[in-house]
Design a protein around this motif. Sequence first.
Motif, PDB file in Angstrom:
ATOM      1  N   UNK A  13      59.296 -15.800   1.691  1.00 30.53           N
ATOM      2  CA  UNK A  13      59.734 -15.629   2.957  1.00 30.53           C
ATOM      3  C   UNK A  13      59.348 -13.996   3.691  1.00 30.53           C
ATOM      4  N   UNK A  14      59.649 -13.301   2.735  1.00 31.73           N
ATOM      5  CA  UNK A  14      59.411 -11.845   2.915  1.00 31.73           C
ATOM      6  C   UNK A  14      58.343 -11.213   2.045  1.00 31.73           C
ATOM      7  N   UNK A  15      57.424 -10.194   2.741  1.00 35.04           N
ATOM      8  CA  UNK A  15      56.685  -9.430   1.828  1.00 35.04           C
ATOM      9  C   UNK A  15      57.141  -8.914   0.401  1.00 35.04           C
ATOM     10  N   UNK A  16      56.401  -9.397  -0.682  1.00 32.04           N
ATOM     11  CA  UNK A  16      56.797  -8.638  -1.902  1.00 32.04           C
ATOM     12  C   UNK A  16      56.261  -7.281  -2.048  1.00 32.04           C
ATOM     13  N   UNK A  17      57.110  -6.387  -2.421  1.00 33.04           N
ATOM     14  CA  UNK A  17      56.535  -4.975  -2.631  1.00 33.04           C
ATOM     15  C   UNK A  17      56.058  -4.645  -4.037  1.00 33.04           C
ATOM     16  N   UNK A  18      55.308  -5.362  -4.607  1.00 31.55           N
ATOM     17  CA  UNK A  18      54.931  -5.029  -6.158  1.00 31.55           C
ATOM     18  C   UNK A  18      53.904  -4.102  -6.070  1.00 31.55           C
ATOM     19  N   UNK A  19      53.018  -3.987  -5.059  1.00 29.44           N
ATOM     20  CA  UNK A  19      52.080  -3.270  -4.958  1.00 29.44           C
ATOM     21  C   UNK A  19      52.841  -1.688  -4.942  1.00 29.44           C
ATOM     22  N   UNK A  20      53.784  -1.575  -4.107  1.00 31.74           N
ATOM     23  CA  UNK A  20      54.319  -0.310  -4.022  1.00 31.74           C
ATOM     24  C   UNK A  20      55.190   0.181  -5.328  1.00 31.74           C
ATOM     25  N   UNK A  21      55.733  -0.941  -6.084  1.00 28.12           N
ATOM     26  CA  UNK A  21      56.297  -0.697  -7.314  1.00 28.12           C
ATOM     27  C   UNK A  21      55.360  -0.104  -8.235  1.00 28.12           C
ATOM     28  N   UNK A  22      54.171  -0.864  -8.424  1.00 27.65           N
ATOM     29  CA  UNK A  22      53.064  -0.227  -9.217  1.00 27.65           C
ATOM     30  C   UNK A  22      52.848   1.132  -8.955  1.00 27.65           C
ATOM     31  N   UNK A  23      52.641   1.411  -7.861  1.00 26.66           N
ATOM     32  CA  UNK A  23      52.353   2.658  -7.100  1.00 26.66           C
ATOM     33  C   UNK A  23      53.344   3.836  -7.636  1.00 26.66           C
ATOM     34  N   UNK A  24      54.673   3.641  -7.609  1.00 22.63           N
ATOM     35  CA  UNK A  24      55.628   4.295  -7.910  1.00 22.63           C
ATOM     36  C   UNK A  24      55.649   4.608  -9.398  1.00 22.63           C
ATOM     37  N   UNK A  25      55.360   3.566 -10.259  1.00 21.11           N
ATOM     38  CA  UNK A  25      55.050   3.710 -11.736  1.00 21.11           C
ATOM     39  C   UNK A  25      54.209   4.434 -12.125  1.00 21.11           C
ATOM     40  N   UNK A  26      53.002   4.520 -11.490  1.00 26.75           N
ATOM     41  CA  UNK A  26      52.021   5.196 -11.823  1.00 26.75           C
ATOM     42  C   UNK A  26      52.527   6.735 -11.585  1.00 26.75           C
ATOM     43  N   UNK A  27      52.965   6.991 -10.374  1.00 25.09           N
ATOM     44  CA  UNK A  27      53.317   8.605 -10.022  1.00 25.09           C
ATOM     45  C   UNK A  27      54.387   8.841 -10.877  1.00 25.09           C
ATOM     46  N   UNK A  28      55.317   8.132 -11.391  1.00 22.78           N
ATOM     47  CA  UNK A  28      56.481   8.512 -12.237  1.00 22.78           C
ATOM     48  C   UNK A  28      55.943   8.844 -13.561  1.00 22.78           C
ATOM     49  N   UNK A  29      54.962   8.044 -13.978  1.00 21.75           N
ATOM     50  CA  UNK A  29      54.416   8.108 -15.455  1.00 21.75           C
ATOM     51  C   UNK A  29      53.577   9.530 -15.542  1.00 21.75           C
ATOM     52  N   UNK A  30      52.790   9.666 -14.512  1.00 17.53           N
ATOM     53  CA  UNK A  30      51.992  10.839 -14.461  1.00 17.53           C
ATOM     54  C   UNK A  30      52.822  12.067 -14.380  1.00 17.53           C
ATOM     55  N   UNK A  31      54.020  12.062 -14.012  1.00 17.31           N
ATOM     56  CA  UNK A  31      54.725  13.026 -13.606  1.00 17.31           C
ATOM     57  C   UNK A  31      55.529  13.494 -15.197  1.00 17.31           C
ATOM     58  N   UNK A  32      55.816  12.421 -15.866  1.00 15.32           N
ATOM     59  CA  UNK A  32      56.380  12.237 -17.179  1.00 15.32           C
ATOM     60  C   UNK A  32      55.626  12.291 -18.483  1.00 15.32           C
ATOM     61  N   UNK A  33      54.515  12.004 -17.930  1.00 16.28           N
ATOM     62  CA  UNK A  33      53.265  12.028 -19.093  1.00 16.28           C
ATOM     63  C   UNK A  33      53.529  10.792 -20.113  1.00 16.28           C
TER      64      UNK A  33
END
Length: 88
Positions: A13-33
């Motif tokens: 019923x509401x938009x799933x933010x899965x794409x945003x979560x994936x983007x955050x995971x990539x950004x955090x992973x890049x910071x932490x290597x």
Amino acid sequence: MYQSILLDVYGTLVHDDEDSVKDVCVQVADLLAVDPSAIAAEWSRRLEASAEMAYRAGFRTLADLTLSSLTRMLPHPPPSPSGSTAVD
């Protein structure tokens, strides 16, 4: 007479933010290597654990749980594939 109604809200019923979560995971992973999948798995584990306690007097919104579970994870990154953490 109905006493309650159960709706599958998140992603239906509401938009799933899965794409945003994936983007955050990539950004955090890049910071932490570390690998983004390690971030996603640990974040998911912490989010699910938080959600188990988020009812009645301890109710918290999914948005709050999502942000706080990520924030709590950052000082303790998941291990890298070699077994050591990327941030010491």
